[in-house]
Design an enzyme around this catalytic site. Sequence first.
Site, short mmCIF file in Angstrom:
data_model
loop_
_atom_site.label_atom_id
_atom_site.label_comp_id
_atom_site.label_asym_id
_atom_site.label_seq_id
_atom_site.Cartn_x
_atom_site.Cartn_y
_atom_site.Cartn_z
N GLY A 1 -0.15 16.53 0.05
CA GLY A 1 -1.29 16.31 0.92
C GLY A 1 -0.96 16.61 2.38
O GLY A 1 -1.76 17.23 3.10
N TYR A 2 0.20 16.16 2.82
CA TYR A 2 0.63 16.40 4.19
C TYR A 2 0.76 17.90 4.46
O TYR A 2 0.29 18.42 5.48
CB TYR A 2 1.94 15.68 4.46
CG TYR A 2 2.42 15.77 5.88
CD1 TYR A 2 1.93 14.90 6.85
CD2 TYR A 2 3.37 16.72 6.27
CE1 TYR A 2 2.38 14.97 8.17
CE2 TYR A 2 3.81 16.80 7.57
CZ TYR A 2 3.31 15.92 8.52
OH TYR A 2 3.75 16.01 9.83
N THR A 3 1.42 18.61 3.53
CA THR A 3 1.59 20.05 3.70
C THR A 3 0.25 20.76 3.74
O THR A 3 0.02 21.65 4.58
CB THR A 3 2.46 20.62 2.56
OG1 THR A 3 3.74 19.99 2.58
CG2 THR A 3 2.63 22.12 2.70
#
Length: 255
Positions: A159-161
């Site tokens: 999700g962060y990426t």
Amino acid sequence: MSTGPFDLTGRLAVVTGARRGIGRAMAEALAAAGADVIGVSAQLEEDPQASEVGRAVTAAGRRFEAVRCDFADAAAVDDLGRRLAERAPDILVNNAGTIRRQPAVEHARELWDEVLQVNLSSQFALTQALAGPMLERGSGKVVFTASLLSFQGGINVPGYTASKSGVAGLTKALANEWAGRGVNVNAIAPGYIATDNTQALQDDPDRSRSILERIPAGRWGRADDLAGATVFLCSRASDYVDGIVLPVDGGWLGR
């Protein structure tokens, strides 16, 4: 009186995620360059003298205002945008963010939704709101906090990426629309900075060692390593700089 292209005297800057870490360092750098600061964070103390960032900004002789907002709450972000647009700030630093670590096959959907909301959707919504006054007057600076994972895939942070890759793309898309109207949109991609968000990596001896071995500078970054890039992208010195994602990473991407 202006003393050069990096001088921000008389400018009003909004810095999200300003309570600690990179956001705090960015706010302090802008104040040192002459800007007044509105700091935004979910838990930021409202009394300017009750927070470290507030004390630092006022010690630099600048005004500091604290605003609380939960960037996971879309309605709260919309309300924040309406209120801040009335102030017509000169600078917006979109730094608020979160990270959730979990292998992709196990990554809970609610974690994915939270990270995308905080790191990308809320950034877009706030930028939409504050860009209105900037475009009307024909000047303004917008700076996003991207990531090394705007370029790479990372491990256990899908999700962060995805969100930080989205930030890089959004930076370019907005720059394409607004550069000709006097609003510069750019991003900073911090490397491995010693903050709360990277504490798990710092505490893992194997991961920390492998990270340090890859960084030509030979050390983890500090939050204040972002100060110069922040002031540059928020000042007249960057008036012909649009749509870049500037790594501040100790040489990581060049390795």
